[in-house]
Design a protein around this motif. Structure first.
Motif, PDB file in Angstrom:
ATOM      1  N   GLY A  92      73.602  88.118  54.721  1.00 12.53           N
ATOM      2  CA  GLY A  92      72.996  86.795  54.043  1.00 12.53           C
ATOM      3  C   GLY A  92      71.521  86.696  54.429  1.00 12.53           C
ATOM      4  N   VAL A  93      70.975  85.687  53.997  1.00 12.54           N
ATOM      5  CA  VAL A  93      69.618  85.391  53.986  1.00 12.54           C
ATOM      6  C   VAL A  93      69.104  84.986  55.495  1.00 12.54           C
ATOM      7  CG1 VAL A  93      67.720  83.600  53.558  1.00 12.54           C
ATOM      8  CG2 VAL A  93      69.372  84.280  51.969  1.00 12.54           C
ATOM      9  N   PRO A  94      70.075  84.335  56.562  1.00 10.61           N
ATOM     10  CA  PRO A  94      69.817  84.263  57.777  1.00 10.61           C
ATOM     11  C   PRO A  94      69.600  85.625  58.560  1.00 10.61           C
ATOM     12  CG  PRO A  94      71.370  82.557  56.991  1.00 10.61           C
ATOM     13  CD  PRO A  94      71.265  83.538  56.141  1.00 10.61           C
ATOM     14  N   ASP A  95      70.614  86.405  57.915  1.00  8.97           N
ATOM     15  CA  ASP A  95      70.757  88.016  58.891  1.00  8.97           C
ATOM     16  C   ASP A  95      69.531  88.826  58.523  1.00  8.97           C
ATOM     17  OD1 ASP A  95      73.301  87.452  59.473  1.00  8.97           O
ATOM     18  OD2 ASP A  95      73.983  87.907  57.637  1.00  8.97           O
ATOM     19  N   ASN A 124      71.008  89.561  45.331  1.00 11.59           N
ATOM     20  CA  ASN A 124      70.290  88.743  44.059  1.00 11.59           C
ATOM     21  C   ASN A 124      68.831  88.814  43.938  1.00 11.59           C
ATOM     22  OD1 ASN A 124      69.456  86.661  45.662  1.00 11.59           O
ATOM     23  ND2 ASN A 124      71.326  85.442  45.645  1.00 11.59           N
ATOM     24  N   LYS A 125      68.236  88.144  42.973  1.00 17.43           N
ATOM     25  CA  LYS A 125      66.756  88.233  42.641  1.00 17.43           C
ATOM     26  C   LYS A 125      66.147  87.696  43.767  1.00 17.43           C
ATOM     27  CE  LYS A 125      63.233  87.458  39.343  1.00 17.43           C
ATOM     28  NZ  LYS A 125      62.250  86.649  40.316  1.00 17.43           N
ATOM     29  N   ALA A 126      66.367  86.453  44.326  1.00 18.61           N
ATOM     30  CA  ALA A 126      65.727  86.039  45.476  1.00 18.61           C
ATOM     31  C   ALA A 126      65.808  86.642  46.634  1.00 18.61           C
ATOM     32  CB  ALA A 126      66.579  84.441  45.669  1.00 18.61           C
ATOM     33  N   GLN A 127      67.066  87.339  46.870  1.00 18.45           N
ATOM     34  CA  GLN A 127      67.113  88.181  48.215  1.00 18.45           C
ATOM     35  C   GLN A 127      66.364  89.338  48.042  1.00 18.45           C
ATOM     36  OE1 GLN A 127      71.432  88.333  47.849  1.00 18.45           O
ATOM     37  NE2 GLN A 127      71.578  87.169  49.712  1.00 18.45           N
ATOM     38  N   GLN A 128      66.046  90.115  46.984  1.00 13.66           N
ATOM     39  CA  GLN A 128      65.442  91.107  46.626  1.00 13.66           C
ATOM     40  C   GLN A 128      63.832  90.848  46.886  1.00 13.66           C
ATOM     41  OE1 GLN A 128      66.192  93.601  43.221  1.00 13.66           O
ATOM     42  NE2 GLN A 128      68.553  93.161  43.328  1.00 13.66           N
ATOM     43  N   ASP A 129      63.548  89.694  46.425  1.00 16.17           N
ATOM     44  CA  ASP A 129      61.906  89.072  46.179  1.00 16.17           C
ATOM     45  C   ASP A 129      61.725  89.015  47.854  1.00 16.17           C
ATOM     46  OD1 ASP A 129      61.554  89.211  43.722  1.00 16.17           O
ATOM     47  OD2 ASP A 129      62.275  87.118  43.444  1.00 16.17           O
ATOM     48  N   GLY A 130      62.721  88.779  48.813  1.00 12.17           N
ATOM     49  CA  GLY A 130      62.476  88.426  50.161  1.00 12.17           C
ATOM     50  C   GLY A 130      61.968  89.548  50.834  1.00 12.17           C
ATOM     51  N   PHE A 131      62.302  90.947  50.139  1.00 11.38           N
ATOM     52  CA  PHE A 131      61.812  92.017  51.066  1.00 11.38           C
ATOM     53  C   PHE A 131      60.083  92.291  50.499  1.00 11.38           C
ATOM     54  CE2 PHE A 131      66.043  93.073  50.509  1.00 11.38           C
ATOM     55  CZ  PHE A 131      66.517  93.435  51.715  1.00 11.38           C
ATOM     56  N   LEU A 132      59.641  91.834  49.584  1.00 11.01           N
ATOM     57  CA  LEU A 132      58.266  92.156  49.011  1.00 11.01           C
ATOM     58  C   LEU A 132      57.196  92.039  50.043  1.00 11.01           C
ATOM     59  CD1 LEU A 132      58.550  91.016  45.455  1.00 11.01           C
ATOM     60  CD2 LEU A 132      58.979  93.254  46.308  1.00 11.01           C
ATOM     61  N   PRO A 133      57.163  90.819  50.760  1.00  6.49           N
ATOM     62  CA  PRO A 133      55.919  90.777  51.745  1.00  6.49           C
ATOM     63  C   PRO A 133      55.979  91.434  52.789  1.00  6.49           C
ATOM     64  CG  PRO A 133      57.401  88.712  51.654  1.00  6.49           C
ATOM     65  CD  PRO A 133      57.811  89.494  50.500  1.00  6.49           C
ATOM     66  N   HIS A 134      57.285  91.861  53.557  1.00 10.23           N
ATOM     67  CA  HIS A 134      57.320  92.680  54.539  1.00 10.23           C
ATOM     68  C   HIS A 134      57.257  94.323  54.022  1.00 10.23           C
ATOM     69  CE1 HIS A 134      59.063  89.129  56.426  1.00 10.23           C
ATOM     70  NE2 HIS A 134      59.771  89.156  55.322  1.00 10.23           N
ATOM     71  N   MET A 135      57.335  94.476  53.034  1.00  9.73           N
ATOM     72  CA  MET A 135      57.020  96.080  52.543  1.00  9.73           C
ATOM     73  C   MET A 135      55.518  96.156  52.472  1.00  9.73           C
ATOM     74  SD  MET A 135      59.837  96.282  49.468  1.00  9.73           S
ATOM     75  CE  MET A 135      59.493  97.840  48.683  1.00  9.73           C
ATOM     76  N   GLU A 136      54.728  95.086  51.698  1.00 15.43           N
ATOM     77  CA  GLU A 136      53.476  95.093  51.522  1.00 15.43           C
ATOM     78  C   GLU A 136      52.513  95.083  52.781  1.00 15.43           C
ATOM     79  OE1 GLU A 136      52.937  91.571  48.770  1.00 15.43           O
ATOM     80  OE2 GLU A 136      53.654  93.051  47.054  1.00 15.43           O
ATOM     81  N   ASP A 137      53.230  94.271  53.786  1.00 13.97           N
ATOM     82  CA  ASP A 137      52.197  94.461  55.052  1.00 13.97           C
ATOM     83  C   ASP A 137      52.793  95.545  56.089  1.00 13.97           C
ATOM     84  OD1 ASP A 137      54.437  93.359  56.209  1.00 13.97           O
ATOM     85  OD2 ASP A 137      53.829  91.370  56.719  1.00 13.97           O
ATOM     86  N   GLY A 138      53.566  96.342  55.574  1.00 15.76           N
ATOM     87  CA  GLY A 138      54.057  97.461  56.420  1.00 15.76           C
ATOM     88  C   GLY A 138      54.921  97.063  57.555  1.00 15.76           C
ATOM     89  N   THR A 139      55.609  95.991  57.644  1.00 11.83           N
ATOM     90  CA  THR A 139      56.775  95.407  58.440  1.00 11.83           C
ATOM     91  C   THR A 139      57.747  96.540  58.439  1.00 11.83           C
ATOM     92  OG1 THR A 139      55.979  93.258  58.462  1.00 11.83           O
ATOM     93  CG2 THR A 139      58.148  93.736  59.271  1.00 11.83           C
TER      94      THR A 139
END
Length: 435
Positions: A92-95, A124-139
């Protein structure tokens, strides 16, 4: 929730009891992976990325048991990234926040994270969107795995930042290599005759993990002599075909059936029809789709085709399974062998396009009824020629809007009953030009 996020080290520490054969044979390096040369070869995408040292985020798309998880784990080893595995089903989101926070901490200490997300399409879409900033900054370096078509199931933003790699089901040669590797690990040959061995490979249906589970079962039997095919099939149930009635398998097989019918191949059409039934498809859905094929691809070349489909569909409803499927199979054969024409379908789409473009243009006044005197004064019905009073029962009047040029939407083909309709179209066009 601490055990939700699995890493390679955690797995090794936890493996204190008996290990399944599939786990014991898990490749240690990418060179040990069986199959997937189109992805792992020297000139293939992953081979090229690793040689250049520029591994980017990836989406693995393929059926179960072809090595998606294994390849992701080995990529982490090859690139010295910390491997973290999660499943979209249980996360889930907290995880996810915990995963991202841990990855940020690792990055601050100089180590990157390869985050493997199994069943990523279930986010879902919101959860997938949550990956974006961490992909972009190399986390994180994201590696997602899915059995569903990514173009349908994943956000465009995630896809634009990832490369989709297609992993294929293992062929019989790949499965044989895997079986030989299992025999070497177990220090024992499979107690099967040659034909029974081939049958075992076919039972796995391209799934390496399923094959190793089958091998483990066979090796556990007490068999003084080699088992033949009949003995093998008595002891083992064939693995269910990979078919999701709401997923890619569903759409791929109905597409194969439709195109086989359109291509006038009754044998291939029957095969795909049978594959869908074996996969558990609702015969009512097949009845509906067969009727659509009759309308779309046969049309007026054989007007009887639509009636055959409706009758077979109704027969199924009355008989039920399994007898009713035979009526649908007969419809499949009839459609495949019927003359083909999409002229009506093309004409319909062209007419809809024209109607949309012309909006509210009224009909010409001469074909409008004039029930009141005021409407007659406006010219409604004036000049209308009653076709039954005309020569040949045909007046040749123009029925299109006055502001629209006459357009020929329907162009029948020289096949089946449309050959006769083509003669009629040409006959009326000739009369119309004279009048």
């Amino acid at each position: 929730m601490a055990d939700l996020f699995e890493t390679g080290a955690d797995t090794a520490k936890a493996a204190t009891g008996p290990r399944p054969l599939a786990d014991r044979l898990r490749p240690k390096t990418l060179s040990e992976v069986i199959g997937q040369e189109q992805v792992l070869g020297p000139d293939a995408p992953l081979g090229t990325m690793l040689a250049a040292g520029t591994l980017g985020s990836l989406i693995f798309w393929g059926p179960p048991g072809v090595g998606k998880t294994t390849i992701a784990r080995l990529l982490a080893d090859e690139t010295d990234l910390h491997f973290v595995q999660i499943s979209a089903i249980f996360t889930g989101v907290p995880d996810l926040r915990k995963v991202f926070d841990a990855a940020k901490h690792r990055r601050a200490n100089g180590q990157g994270t390869l985050l493997f997300v199994d069943e990523i399409h279930r986010f879902n879409k919101a959860q997938q969107d949550g990956f974006l900033p961490h992909m972009e900054d190399g986390t994180i370096l994201l590696v997602g795995a899915t059995t569903e078509n990514p173009s349908f199931e994943l956000n465009a933003a995630v896809l634009s930042r990832s490369q989709v790699l297609v992993l294929e089901r293992l062929d019989l040669a790949d499965l044989e290599r895997l079986a030989q590797r299992a025999e070497k690990e177990l220090d024992r040959a499979l107690p099967l005759t040659g034909p029974a061995r081939e049958a075992l490979l076919e039972m796995a249906d391209g799934d390496g993990r399923a094959l190793l589970n089958l091998v483990e079962q066979v090796m556990s039997w007490s068999a003084p002599d080699k088992l033949d095919i009949d003995a093998l099939r008595t002891r083992l149930m064939k693995r269910a075909a990979n078919y999701d009635k709401s997923g890619d398998g569903h759409y791929n097989l109905i597409s194969a059936l439709h195109k086989s019918v359109r291509g006038s191949d009754p044998d291939a059409a029957l095969y795909w029809f049978a594959r869908m039934l074996e996969g558990g498809e609702d015969p009512r859905f097949l009845g509906r789709r067969l009727t659509r094929m009759a309308v779309e691809d046969i049309g007026l070349a054989d007007p009887q085709a639509q009636a055959v489909c409706l009758q077979s569909w109704e027969t199924y409803e009355r008989l039920g399974s399994p007898e009713g499927e035979l009526a649908l199979a007969q419809a499949v054969i009839y459609l495949a062998l019927a003359p083909k024409s999409n002229a009506a379908y093309v004409a319909y789409k062209a007419a809809r396009k024209s109607a949309k473009a012309t909006g509210s243009v009224p009909p010409p006044k001469h074909i409008l009824n004039a029930p009141t005197s005021m409407m007659k004064e406006q010219g409604y019905g004036k000049g209308y020629a009653y076709d039954h009073d005309a020569e040949d029962g045909f007046s040749g009047q123009d029925y299109f809007p006055e502001t629209l040029e006459r357009t020929a939407f329907y162009a029948p083909v020289e096949r089946g009953f449309e050959r006769d309709l083509k003669k009629r179209v040409e006959y009326f066009a000739k009369l119309r030009s004279k009048r």
